[in-house]
Scaffold this active site. Structure first.
Site, PDB file in Angstrom:
ATOM      1  N   GLU A 246      -7.593   1.949 -13.252  1.00 58.88           N
ATOM      2  CA  GLU A 246      -6.829   3.117 -12.639  1.00 58.88           C
ATOM      3  C   GLU A 246      -5.707   3.629 -13.427  1.00 58.88           C
ATOM      4  OE1 GLU A 246      -8.433   2.643  -7.898  1.00 58.88           O
ATOM      5  OE2 GLU A 246      -6.302   1.999  -8.376  1.00 58.88           O
TER       6      GLU A 246
ATOM      7  N   HIS B  43     -26.785  22.080   0.052  1.00 54.69           N
ATOM      8  CA  HIS B  43     -27.012  22.599  -1.368  1.00 54.69           C
ATOM      9  C   HIS B  43     -26.245  23.649  -1.698  1.00 54.69           C
ATOM     10  CE1 HIS B  43     -29.183  23.335  -5.138  1.00 54.69           C
ATOM     11  NE2 HIS B  43     -29.303  24.551  -4.679  1.00 54.69           N
TER      12      HIS B  43
ATOM     13  N   ARG C  86      -9.671 -10.398 -21.084  1.00 56.72           N
ATOM     14  CA  ARG C  86      -9.870 -11.423 -21.731  1.00 56.72           C
ATOM     15  C   ARG C  86     -11.379 -11.650 -21.599  1.00 56.72           C
ATOM     16  NH1 ARG C  86      -8.072 -15.925 -17.162  1.00 56.72           N
ATOM     17  NH2 ARG C  86      -9.258 -15.113 -15.468  1.00 56.72           N
TER      18      ARG C  86
ATOM     19  N   LYS D  21      -0.216   5.254  -6.001  1.00 52.71           N
ATOM     20  CA  LYS D  21      -1.187   5.560  -6.887  1.00 52.71           C
ATOM     21  C   LYS D  21      -2.163   6.598  -6.923  1.00 52.71           C
ATOM     22  CE  LYS D  21      -5.013   4.005  -6.112  1.00 52.71           C
ATOM     23  NZ  LYS D  21      -5.538   2.617  -6.057  1.00 52.71           N
TER      24      LYS D  21
ATOM     25  N   ALA E 159      -5.921  -2.081 -13.504  1.00 54.20           N
ATOM     26  CA  ALA E 159      -6.091  -1.655 -14.888  1.00 54.20           C
ATOM     27  C   ALA E 159      -6.622  -0.608 -15.245  1.00 54.20           C
ATOM     28  CB  ALA E 159      -6.438  -2.917 -15.698  1.00 54.20           C
TER      29      ALA E 159
ATOM     30  N   TYR F  47       6.737   4.635   8.938  1.00 55.46           N
ATOM     31  CA  TYR F  47       6.344   3.298   9.567  1.00 55.46           C
ATOM     32  C   TYR F  47       7.275   2.471  10.196  1.00 55.46           C
ATOM     33  CZ  TYR F  47       1.963   3.210   7.182  1.00 55.46           C
ATOM     34  OH  TYR F  47       0.659   3.363   7.018  1.00 55.46           O
TER      35      TYR F  47
ATOM     36  N   TYR G 224      -9.565  -3.234 -10.920  1.00 52.40           N
ATOM     37  CA  TYR G 224      -9.533  -1.634 -10.506  1.00 52.40           C
ATOM     38  C   TYR G 224      -8.062  -1.242 -10.969  1.00 52.40           C
ATOM     39  CZ  TYR G 224      -7.038  -2.707  -6.165  1.00 52.40           C
ATOM     40  OH  TYR G 224      -5.992  -2.982  -5.223  1.00 52.40           O
TER      41      TYR G 224
ATOM     42  N   CYS H 100      -1.739   1.683  -2.861  1.00 48.77           N
ATOM     43  CA  CYS H 100      -2.657   2.665  -2.924  1.00 48.77           C
ATOM     44  C   CYS H 100      -2.202   4.102  -2.848  1.00 48.77           C
ATOM     45  CB  CYS H 100      -3.432   2.575  -1.445  1.00 48.77           C
ATOM     46  SG  CYS H 100      -3.349   0.974  -0.603  1.00 48.77           S
TER      47      CYS H 100
ATOM     48  N   GLU I 132     -25.714  15.726  -2.400  1.00 51.80           N
ATOM     49  CA  GLU I 132     -27.225  15.913  -2.054  1.00 51.80           C
ATOM     50  C   GLU I 132     -28.164  15.077  -2.864  1.00 51.80           C
ATOM     51  OE1 GLU I 132     -29.251  19.585  -2.969  1.00 51.80           O
ATOM     52  OE2 GLU I 132     -27.661  20.089  -4.303  1.00 51.80           O
TER      53      GLU I 132
ATOM     54  N   ALA J  38      12.495 -13.967   5.312  1.00 47.43           N
ATOM     55  CA  ALA J  38      12.190 -14.924   6.692  1.00 47.43           C
ATOM     56  C   ALA J  38      11.412 -16.271   5.888  1.00 47.43           C
ATOM     57  CB  ALA J  38      11.420 -14.344   7.727  1.00 47.43           C
TER      58      ALA J  38
ATOM     59  N   CYS K 252       0.692  -1.331   0.153  1.00 46.87           N
ATOM     60  CA  CYS K 252      -0.011  -0.207  -0.113  1.00 46.87           C
ATOM     61  C   CYS K 252       0.940   1.400  -0.006  1.00 46.87           C
ATOM     62  CB  CYS K 252      -0.868   0.044   1.123  1.00 46.87           C
ATOM     63  SG  CYS K 252      -1.893   1.538   1.415  1.00 46.87           S
TER      64      CYS K 252
ATOM     65  N   ALA L  63     -13.449   1.560  -3.692  1.00 48.70           N
ATOM     66  CA  ALA L  63     -13.421   2.626  -4.654  1.00 48.70           C
ATOM     67  C   ALA L  63     -12.461   2.333  -5.988  1.00 48.70           C
ATOM     68  CB  ALA L  63     -12.890   3.974  -4.181  1.00 48.70           C
TER      69      ALA L  63
HETATM   70  C1  LIG Z   1      -1.262  -0.894  -7.665  1.00 43.78           C
HETATM   71  C2  LIG Z   1      -2.133  -1.025  -6.198  1.00 43.78           C
HETATM   72  C3  LIG Z   1      -2.947  -0.130  -5.920  1.00 43.78           C
HETATM   73  C4  LIG Z   1      -3.839  -0.439  -4.768  1.00 43.78           C
HETATM   74  N1  LIG Z   1      -4.660   0.586  -4.326  1.00 43.78           N
HETATM   75  C5  LIG Z   1      -5.501   0.203  -3.368  1.00 43.78           C
HETATM   76  C6  LIG Z   1      -6.313   1.355  -2.903  1.00 43.78           C
HETATM   77  O1  LIG Z   1      -6.507   2.274  -3.359  1.00 43.78           O
HETATM   78  N2  LIG Z   1      -6.983   0.978  -1.538  1.00 43.78           N
HETATM   79  C7  LIG Z   1      -6.994  -0.366  -0.949  1.00 43.78           C
HETATM   80  O2  LIG Z   1      -7.428  -0.421   0.134  1.00 43.78           O
HETATM   81  N3  LIG Z   1      -6.045  -1.115  -1.360  1.00 43.78           N
HETATM   82  C8  LIG Z   1      -5.457  -0.839  -2.614  1.00 43.78           C
HETATM   83  N4  LIG Z   1      -4.393  -1.786  -2.774  1.00 43.78           N
HETATM   84  C9  LIG Z   1      -4.490  -3.161  -1.988  1.00 43.78           C
HETATM   85  C10 LIG Z   1      -3.490  -2.977  -1.092  1.00 43.78           C
HETATM   86  O3  LIG Z   1      -2.075  -2.611  -1.269  1.00 43.78           O
HETATM   87  C11 LIG Z   1      -3.036  -4.289  -0.153  1.00 43.78           C
HETATM   88  O4  LIG Z   1      -4.548  -4.939   0.020  1.00 43.78           O
HETATM   89  C12 LIG Z   1      -2.517  -4.191   1.275  1.00 43.78           C
HETATM   90  O5  LIG Z   1      -1.227  -3.671   0.996  1.00 43.78           O
HETATM   91  C13 LIG Z   1      -2.437  -5.616   1.820  1.00 43.78           C
HETATM   92  O6  LIG Z   1      -1.668  -5.684   3.067  1.00 43.78           O
HETATM   93  P1  LIG Z   1      -0.777  -6.966   3.608  1.00 43.78           P
HETATM   94  O7  LIG Z   1      -0.311  -6.331   4.834  1.00 43.78           O
HETATM   95  O8  LIG Z   1      -1.645  -7.889   3.344  1.00 43.78           O
HETATM   96  O9  LIG Z   1       0.360  -7.010   2.465  1.00 43.78           O
HETATM   97  P2  LIG Z   1       1.291  -6.090   2.068  1.00 43.78           P
HETATM   98  O10 LIG Z   1       1.120  -4.486   2.278  1.00 43.78           O
HETATM   99  O11 LIG Z   1       1.607  -6.500   0.534  1.00 43.78           O
HETATM  100  O12 LIG Z   1       2.762  -6.376   2.932  1.00 43.78           O
HETATM  101  C14 LIG Z   1       3.103  -7.638   2.678  1.00 43.78           C
HETATM  102  C15 LIG Z   1       4.745  -7.555   3.072  1.00 43.78           C
HETATM  103  O13 LIG Z   1       5.467  -8.761   3.204  1.00 43.78           O
HETATM  104  C16 LIG Z   1       6.794  -8.637   2.493  1.00 43.78           C
HETATM  105  N5  LIG Z   1       7.301  -9.979   2.504  1.00 43.78           N
HETATM  106  C17 LIG Z   1       6.463 -11.060   1.484  1.00 43.78           C
HETATM  107  N6  LIG Z   1       7.335 -12.447   1.895  1.00 43.78           N
HETATM  108  C18 LIG Z   1       8.296 -12.012   2.685  1.00 43.78           C
HETATM  109  C19 LIG Z   1       9.093 -12.747   3.592  1.00 43.78           C
HETATM  110  N7  LIG Z   1       9.215 -14.083   3.294  1.00 43.78           N
HETATM  111  N8  LIG Z   1      10.039 -12.392   4.416  1.00 43.78           N
HETATM  112  C20 LIG Z   1       9.902 -11.107   4.475  1.00 43.78           C
HETATM  113  N9  LIG Z   1       9.081 -10.141   3.965  1.00 43.78           N
HETATM  114  C21 LIG Z   1       8.218 -10.780   3.214  1.00 43.78           C
HETATM  115  C22 LIG Z   1       6.540  -7.735   1.375  1.00 43.78           C
HETATM  116  O14 LIG Z   1       7.732  -7.405   0.862  1.00 43.78           O
HETATM  117  C23 LIG Z   1       5.640  -6.789   1.696  1.00 43.78           C
HETATM  118  O15 LIG Z   1       6.117  -5.720   2.263  1.00 43.78           O
HETATM  119  C24 LIG Z   1      -3.533  -1.755  -4.120  1.00 43.78           C
HETATM  120  C25 LIG Z   1      -2.696  -2.618  -4.398  1.00 43.78           C
HETATM  121  C26 LIG Z   1      -1.924  -2.471  -5.783  1.00 43.78           C
HETATM  122  C27 LIG Z   1      -0.878  -3.290  -6.061  1.00 43.78           C
END
Ligand SMILES: Cc1cc2nc3c(=O)[nH]c(=O)nc-3n(C[C@H](O)[C@H](O)[C@H](O)COP(=O)(O)OP(=O)(O)OC[C@H]3O[C@@H](n4cnc5c(N)ncnc54)[C@H](O)[C@@H]3O)c2cc1C
Length: 450
Positions: free
Chosen positions: A183, A439, A200, A52, A181, A100, A179, A49, A444, A116, A44, A344
């Protein structure tokens, strides 16, 4: 009991879900470590997110500057500098990544910047070879873009690379109907690329209300985005000048500068060592969990995109919070309610939705009332922009309860966030009718449906 392990909790993945879970577990007094193999913040913050949405803002200036003329503004010499926007976005991403990281260290969470994998009961091995043990393991490894198998697929990019392009492509092919594609189709189109979207199937944005999807299609066609339906890749060939010769089923060969695939996302489970301890996965590679994010192994939990429930950041965050509170807090274990999640699409114009589509409501409830407002926003009228918004409210005829709201138009996601509270709370059409309009606004329309 806890002291027999190095940590109470070891989280794999510092994305939306992993960061929230780790920080909250630590706040509850747990000794926590989190491993992140790429950048803290996850999809994200780093390549989803956040960057983007910044591109969406940047892109929309193309229309705003155009429309400004009708409001009396003369803007001479306007031009767009992609590198300036790209770098500004990346700078902010780096700032957020730092925040973060700080949040985690402020909560005494140990951050290990490496891959890991699970190598035994309660045991994790890091890329550096270090072995640690934990009472609980949380898998929050997210998902990654799925690239279909076809000749030349090494020449395509995904959303990961789209944020780092050297230049805006003159001609871009985007494959996918979801979404991401749509966006990016909007973003590149506003930046002046000739955009072709290939899917497809014969539809875009499956799962969204049909009228709203049709409206986006119609507006996007007017803006110059080209659509190829029922089209799959046969091959992509790189030419001497760097451009790409693309053959899609049912189409002649075409030349593009960039081909981007946004054909879905697959759970990140490779190289995690799940088989070592027998963690169960489903058909799509998702980790199977119960409503408390518990896997079939009693000390292993999984949440967020890797579980493929609802792949959205706020959902992963809630799952992380619920996990940490339930396992380490002094509360009764609780589950996240995955119903009625608003969402969205940050297209141009954007879409927002909550609850059932008209089709779903008709199939589920039988008797439904559908209210619709099809209007040209005041700003578009003055600007001479022939782009109409569409708001739809779906009501259960038997109870008057609102079961869905679907919108396409400027600021639809901003408006929807408040409307979603009402739908989630089970309010009725009569409740909306009883609310006085603000308004003049677009919102509205939600309280003026006849
Ligand atoms: C282009 C794009 C646009 C998006 N826009 C939106 C939006 O507008 N609104 C919305 O709500 N969501 C959006 N999303 C989706 C959103 O980003 C994800 O739903 C969210 O980040 C999921 O969080 P998560 O904690 O599951 O995983 P992630 O945020 O993907 O975090 C997983 C982390 O684990 C790490 N990792 C993986 N394997 C290992 C390992 N073995 N050892 C150590 N680290 C590892 C990865 O590097 C990553 O940093 C978007 C996604 C994309 C790709």
């Amino acid at each position: 009991m806890a002291d027999q392990y190095d940590y109470d909790l070891f989280t794999i993945g510092a994305g939306s879900g992993g960061v929230r879970a780790s920080r909250v577990a630590a706040a509850h007094g747990a000794r926590v470590a989190v491993a992140e193999e790429y950048r803290v913040g996850g999809t994200c913050v780093i390549r989803g997110c956040v960057p983007k949405k910044m591109l969406v803002y940047g892109a929309h200036f193309a229309e705003d500057l155009e429309d400004a003329k009708a409001f009396g503004w003369t803007i001479e010499g306007k031009s767009f500098d992609w590198a300036a926007l790209r770098d500004a976005v990346q700078n902010d991403v780096t700032r957020l990544e730092g925040l973060y990281g700080e949040t985690l260290s402020n909560h005494d969470v140990t951050v290990l910047n490496e891959h890991a994998r699970i190598t035994g009961d309660h045991q994790i091995t890091l890329a550096s070879g270090k072995i640690v043990t934990a009472r609980y393991i949380l898998i929050a490894t997210g998902a990654r873009p799925f690239i279909p198998d076809f000749r030349g697929n090494e020449h395509v990019i995904t959303s990961n690379e789209a944020f780092h392009l050297d230049a805006i492509p003159r001609r871009i092919l985007i494959a996918g109907g979801g979404y991401i594609a749509n966006e990016f189709a909007g973003i590149f189109n506003e930046f002046g690329s000739k955009v072709t979207l290939a899917n497809r199937s014969d539809t875009i944005l499956r799962g969204y209300d049909e009228s709203v999807r049709d409206r986006l299609l119609q507006i996007s066609l007017t803006k110059g985005i080209e659509y190829c339906f029922m089209a799959e890749f046969e091959y992509v060939e790189k030419q001497d000048d760097g451009s790409l010769r693309v053959k899609l089923t049912g189409q002649d060969e075409r030349i593009f500068d960039v081909v981007m695939v946004a054909t879905g996302r697959v759970p990140n489970i490779e190289g995690l060592g799940l088989e070592t301890i027998g963690v169960e996965c489903g058909k799509r590679g998702e980790i199977v969990v119960d409503t408390f994010s518990r896997t079939n192994v009693d000390y292993v939990y999984a949440l967020g995109d890797v579980t493929d429930r609802v792949q959205l950041t706020p959902v992963a965050i809630r799952e992380g919070q619920a996990f940490a509170d339930s396992v380490f807090g002094e509360v009764e274990p609780y589950a996240v309610d995955h119903s009625c999640v608003p969402s969205a699409v940050f297209s141009h114009p954007p879409i927002a939705a909550v609850g059932m589509t008209e089709g779903e409501a008709r199939n589920t409830l039988g008797s439904v009332k559908v209210y619709q407002a099809d209007f040209r926003p005041m700003k578009n009228v003055v600007a001479g922009r022939n782009e109409r918004s569409l708001y739809k409210m779906i009501v259960d005829a038997a109870t008057d309860r609102i079961v869905g709201i679907h919108m396409i138009g400027p600021e639809a996601p901003e408006i929807m966030q408040a409307a979603a509270v009402a739908v989630k709370a089970g309010l009725t059409k009569a409740d909306f009718d009883a609310t006085v309009a603000i308004h003049p606004t677009m919102a509205e329309e939600l309280v003026l449906f006849k």
